[in-house]
Design an enzyme around this catalytic site. Structure first.
Site, mmCIF file in Angstrom:
data_model
loop_
_atom_site.group_PDB
_atom_site.id
_atom_site.type_symbol
_atom_site.label_atom_id
_atom_site.label_comp_id
_atom_site.label_asym_id
_atom_site.label_seq_id
_atom_site.Cartn_x
_atom_site.Cartn_y
_atom_site.Cartn_z
ATOM 1 N N CYS A 1 83.788 41.175 -23.486
ATOM 2 C CA CYS A 1 83.986 42.422 -22.715
ATOM 3 C C CYS A 1 83.748 42.218 -21.231
ATOM 4 O O CYS A 1 84.661 42.260 -20.428
ATOM 5 C CB CYS A 1 83.017 43.499 -23.202
ATOM 6 S SG CYS A 1 83.091 43.840 -24.922
HETATM 7 N N1 SAJ Z 1 73.988 39.655 -18.920
HETATM 8 C C1 SAJ Z 1 73.315 39.242 -17.765
HETATM 9 N N2 SAJ Z 1 72.521 40.132 -17.119
HETATM 10 C C2 SAJ Z 1 72.373 41.423 -17.557
HETATM 11 C C3 SAJ Z 1 73.070 41.827 -18.736
HETATM 12 C C4 SAJ Z 1 73.864 40.924 -19.400
HETATM 13 O O1 SAJ Z 1 73.430 38.102 -17.340
HETATM 14 O O2 SAJ Z 1 71.622 42.186 -16.939
HETATM 15 C C5 SAJ Z 1 74.870 38.709 -19.606
HETATM 16 C C6 SAJ Z 1 74.484 38.461 -21.043
HETATM 17 O O3 SAJ Z 1 73.590 37.377 -21.145
HETATM 18 C C7 SAJ Z 1 75.832 38.135 -21.688
HETATM 19 C C8 SAJ Z 1 76.813 38.966 -20.876
HETATM 20 O O4 SAJ Z 1 76.157 39.286 -19.649
HETATM 21 O O5 SAJ Z 1 76.159 36.770 -21.542
HETATM 22 C C9 SAJ Z 1 77.243 40.248 -21.564
HETATM 23 O O6 SAJ Z 1 76.081 40.869 -21.996
HETATM 24 P P1 SAJ Z 1 76.107 42.403 -22.532
HETATM 25 O O7 SAJ Z 1 74.699 42.795 -22.808
HETATM 26 O O8 SAJ Z 1 76.894 43.231 -21.623
HETATM 27 O O9 SAJ Z 1 76.780 42.271 -23.953
HETATM 28 P P2 SAJ Z 1 78.242 42.565 -24.443
HETATM 29 O O10 SAJ Z 1 79.238 41.640 -23.871
HETATM 30 O O11 SAJ Z 1 78.153 42.639 -25.924
HETATM 31 O O12 SAJ Z 1 78.571 43.991 -23.845
HETATM 32 C C10 SAJ Z 1 78.567 45.110 -24.666
HETATM 33 C C11 SAJ Z 1 79.563 45.994 -24.019
HETATM 34 N N3 SAJ Z 1 79.995 46.995 -24.956
HETATM 35 C C12 SAJ Z 1 81.290 47.335 -24.931
HETATM 36 O O13 SAJ Z 1 82.103 46.834 -24.194
HETATM 37 C C13 SAJ Z 1 81.691 48.369 -25.884
HETATM 38 C C14 SAJ Z 1 78.994 46.664 -22.779
HETATM 39 O O14 SAJ Z 1 79.809 47.788 -22.425
HETATM 40 C C15 SAJ Z 1 77.606 47.164 -22.985
HETATM 41 O O15 SAJ Z 1 77.126 47.664 -21.744
HETATM 42 C C16 SAJ Z 1 76.738 46.023 -23.438
HETATM 43 O O16 SAJ Z 1 77.241 45.612 -24.717
HETATM 44 C C17 SAJ Z 1 75.300 46.448 -23.551
HETATM 45 O O17 SAJ Z 1 74.917 47.435 -22.879
HETATM 46 O O18 SAJ Z 1 74.554 45.736 -24.220
#
Ligand code: SAJ
Length: 435
Positions: free
Chosen positions: A271
């Site tokens: 995403c």
């Molecule tokens: N990450 C960082 N710093 C942060 C947050 C995440 O480096 O502060 C990295 C994570 O390690 C990962 C990537 O970004 O590699 C994505 O992390 P994520 O927590 O956003 O996880 P996702 O990709 O599963 O994102 C989902 C998304 N959900 C949908 O698209 C429906 C996103 O919209 C959500 O915000 C996210 O989950 C969430 O909040 O956990």
């Protein structure tokens, strides 16, 4: 009342979910749980067999709790589309190696629908896959038109962007609010009515398809730019001897108008690092250059190399070249406690380590088949340096003693998931990202 509206209300409407992955399968199970007869159209026979046997092949708490045999009739036969009153498209929308959007799975799903659609049923087609503004009207609708179907007459077209958050124990397909946009007012009303019937969460009608398409892209671009912001601060504050994590924690004491994000070795997943490119590329066609979104992507894409540079600096202090040093990459998945490696920074870190001719060992308890070592003991016994690339719980329990026992000399905490103060008191060299 329109027949379909009646069937939505009395739950006699039949559903066809295209794509039984981490989005489609929970949606199909939820609809079934709420009383709808639900078919799942899936091209991978192995997944079809597992679904029909009631076997959950995804790490999803909602499925663990609610999925059982018989809830979803899975098949590879697209003729089920002709039986469906509502078809839900839940296929991937990836980018290619050059970060160009790849709508092939969406096009294939829509073509399958046009080959099996029964116009008498005035089927509602809902795209849940994340797409940029314009895809429904510029890519999807023309495929129906070519097949002789008129939107608003032979079928309705809606977009309800998925918001699944893999591994989230709290938010799941049943309780996450949703937005819905449609081509016609009737389509919006019917689609909202359907989602209100299956969700325990509000459903917001959007002005049109485009606003609905833009909503999800905005949500995830918002997250990407905020992560890029703290990643840039991590680099800048390191040069100033400032611990950026401490600063973010400090800023988080402000009870309003601040939302913490955290620096790390990279941004992975299907995403966050992908969705902004869908908007960047589409906006180009209307003559707008998303400088800010592109810069954020550049900063986040630079973090894997930056992580390897940190290790290189640490080894220099030990008068050890990276060339030939045994380096353990802990974690291949893109986020904690899931086995999903899509766009994972771990693989970009490995590429950079290879360029420096390091001896690379990998271990991920959720991706053992992809790991070169099969246990933490194994990998640590072979390594002088460690990079934590994924904050799996197993790795967050690491202690300096464990590493020292295996004569590890240096550790880069790519997810800032270890207690820095404890590690700094040990004989190990410890560096985080921005701290
Ligand atoms: N990450 C960082 N710093 C942060 C947050 C995440 O480096 O502060 C990295 C994570 O390690 C990962 C990537 O970004 O590699 C994505 O992390 P994520 O927590 O956003 O996880 P996702 O990709 O599963 O994102 C989902 C998304 N959900 C949908 O698209 C429906 C996103 O919209 C959500 O915000 C996210 O989950 C969430 O909040 O956990």
């Amino acid at each position: 009342m329109h027949i379909l509206e009646q069937k939505i209300r009395d739950k006699s409407a039949k559903l066809g979910v295209i794509g039984l992955g981490y989005v489609g399968l929970p949606l199909a199970v939820l609809a079934s749980k709420k009383g709808y007869t639900t078919y799942g159209l899936e091209q991978v026979q192995g997944k079809v067999d597992k679904v029909n046997a009631g076997e959950n092949f995804l790490q999803d708490e909602f499925l663990e709790k609610h999925f059982s045999k018989g809830m979803v009739n899975a098949t590879t036969d697209p003729r089920i589309i002709s039986e469906a009153d509502i078809v839900l498209v839940c296929v991937p929308t990836p980018v290619d190696k050059l970060y160009q959007p790849d709508l092939t799975p969406v096009r294939n799903a829509i073509t399958t629908i046009t080959k099996n659609l029964n116009p008498k049923k005035q089927t509602i087609v809902v795209v849940e896959s994340t797409i940029n503004p314009g895809v429904c009207e510029e890519v999807v609708e023309p495929l129906f038109k070519e097949a002789g179907f008129e939107i608003g007459k032979d079928y309705e077209l809606s977009h309800c962007p998925e918001r699944i958050n893999p591994g989230d124990p709290k938010w799941n397909v049943s309780n996450i609010p949703r937005v819905v946009g449609s081509f016609t007012h009737k389509g919006t009303e019917q689609t909202v009515a359907f989602y209100e019937n299956i969700l325990d969460a509000p459903v917001r009608p959007m002005k049109s398809l485009r606003e609905a398409e833009a909503t999800k892209i905005m949500e995830n671009s918002f997250r990407d730019i905020n992560i890029a912001f703290v990643n840039e601060l991590a680099k800048s504050f390191t040069a100033l001897g400032i611990d950026v994590v401490d600063v973010i924690q400090g800023a988080s004491t402000k009870p309003f108008a601040f939302m913490p994000h955290w620096p790390s070795c990279g941004v992975g997943g299907h995403c966050i690092p992908v969705d902004p490119y869908y908007l960047i590329e589409r906006a180009k066609k209307s003559g707008f250059d998303h400088k800010f979104l592109k810069l954020a992507r550049e900063i986040n894409n630079s973090m894997p190399e930056y992580t390897v540079e940190i290790l290189q600096d640490m080894l220099n202090d030990l008068k050890l070249p990276l060339n030939g040093t045994n380096v353990a990459v802990l974690g291949l998945a893109y986020k904690a406690n899931v086995g999903d490696k899509r766009e994972s920074p771990s693989y970009k870190i490995i590429e950079h380590l290879k360029k420096h001719k390091a001896q690379i060992h990998t271990f991920d308890p959720f991706l053992l088949k992809e790991s070169t070592e099969k246990s933490l003991e194994d990998i640590l016994s072979k390594s002088q340096a460690v990079i934590i690339a994924t904050n799996h719980s197993l790795f967050t329990e690491l202690t300096p003693e464990t590493l020292e026992k295996h004569s590890v000399l240096a550790i880069v905490d790519g997810k800032n998931c270890l207690p820095k103060d404890i590690f700094e008191k040990s004989s190990l060299l410890y560096r985080g990202i921005g701290r």
